[in-house]
Design a protein around this motif. Structure first.
Motif, PDB file in Angstrom:
ATOM      1  N   ILE A 169      12.750   4.142  -8.477  1.00 14.85           N
ATOM      2  CA  ILE A 169      12.685   3.142  -7.406  1.00 14.85           C
ATOM      3  C   ILE A 169      13.442   3.633  -6.186  1.00 14.85           C
ATOM      4  N   ARG A 170      14.554   4.306  -6.400  1.00 13.45           N
ATOM      5  CA  ARG A 170      15.336   4.857  -5.287  1.00 13.45           C
ATOM      6  C   ARG A 170      14.501   5.836  -4.453  1.00 13.45           C
ATOM      7  N   ASP A 171      13.732   6.685  -5.141  1.00 11.96           N
ATOM      8  CA  ASP A 171      12.912   7.675  -4.438  1.00 11.96           C
ATOM      9  C   ASP A 171      11.737   7.019  -3.708  1.00 11.96           C
ATOM     10  N   ILE A 172      11.144   6.016  -4.343  1.00 10.94           N
ATOM     11  CA  ILE A 172      10.052   5.286  -3.698  1.00 10.94           C
ATOM     12  C   ILE A 172      10.567   4.593  -2.447  1.00 10.94           C
ATOM     13  N   ALA A 213       0.840  -1.207   0.000  1.00  9.31           N
ATOM     14  CA  ALA A 213       0.000   0.000   0.000  1.00  9.31           C
ATOM     15  C   ALA A 213       0.870   1.250   0.000  1.00  9.31           C
ATOM     16  N   ARG A 214       1.941   1.231   0.767  1.00  8.27           N
ATOM     17  CA  ARG A 214       2.841   2.386   0.804  1.00  8.27           C
ATOM     18  C   ARG A 214       3.475   2.659  -0.559  1.00  8.27           C
ATOM     19  N   ALA A 218       2.963   5.899  -2.988  1.00  9.03           N
ATOM     20  CA  ALA A 218       4.102   6.696  -3.455  1.00  9.03           C
ATOM     21  C   ALA A 218       4.063   6.854  -4.970  1.00  9.03           C
ATOM     22  N   ILE A 219       3.702   5.793  -5.671  1.00  4.68           N
ATOM     23  CA  ILE A 219       3.601   5.857  -7.125  1.00  4.68           C
ATOM     24  C   ILE A 219       2.429   6.745  -7.527  1.00  4.68           C
ATOM     25  N   ALA A 220       1.331   6.671  -6.796  1.00  2.00           N
ATOM     26  CA  ALA A 220       0.175   7.524  -7.099  1.00  2.00           C
ATOM     27  C   ALA A 220       0.542   8.999  -6.967  1.00  2.00           C
TER      28      ALA A 220
END
Length: 108
Positions: free
Chosen positions: A32-35, A18-19, A23-25
């Motif tokens: 991927i690093r930022d997520i 869910a997290r 984050a993608i939403a």
């Protein structure tokens, strides 16, 4: 390389899936690093979660140069029987409102 997230023990209300989806939403072209940094997960864990979400039809991606552009499938139903009828979009509305409120509080 990436920074190792701080350890967490015990249970939490939200799953890492869910997290990552939230984050993608918030940024459909997030790296991927930022997520991983936002969700306090390793990059490898985020890659695995994205693979899970894609395999079950919650998410797709397309390449945009060296980056990915993610597309969430908003009408996909959540998996757990107790969440029967609840869509990804309905879950994300709540999570993104929370993130917006948190951002407003920290910038004040």
């Amino acid at each position: 390389m990436g920074q190792v997230p701080e350890p967490h023990t015990g249970w939490t209300f939200l799953t890492n899936h869910a997290r990552v989806l939230a984050a993608i939403a918030g940024n459909h072209s997030a790296r991927i690093r930022d997520i991983a940094a936002r969700c306090r997960l390793t990059e490898r864990a985020v890659q695995k979660i994205i693979t899970d979400l894609e395999a079950d039809g919650y998410l797709t991606h397309t390449r945009a140069g060296r980056s990915n552009l993610y597309l969430i499938q908003p009408h996909t139903l959540l998996r757990h029987p107790a969440d029967s009828g609840l869509t990804v979009a309905e879950l994300l509305v709540f999570l993104l409102q929370h993130d917006d409120a948190r951002s407003t509080q920290t910038s004040v």
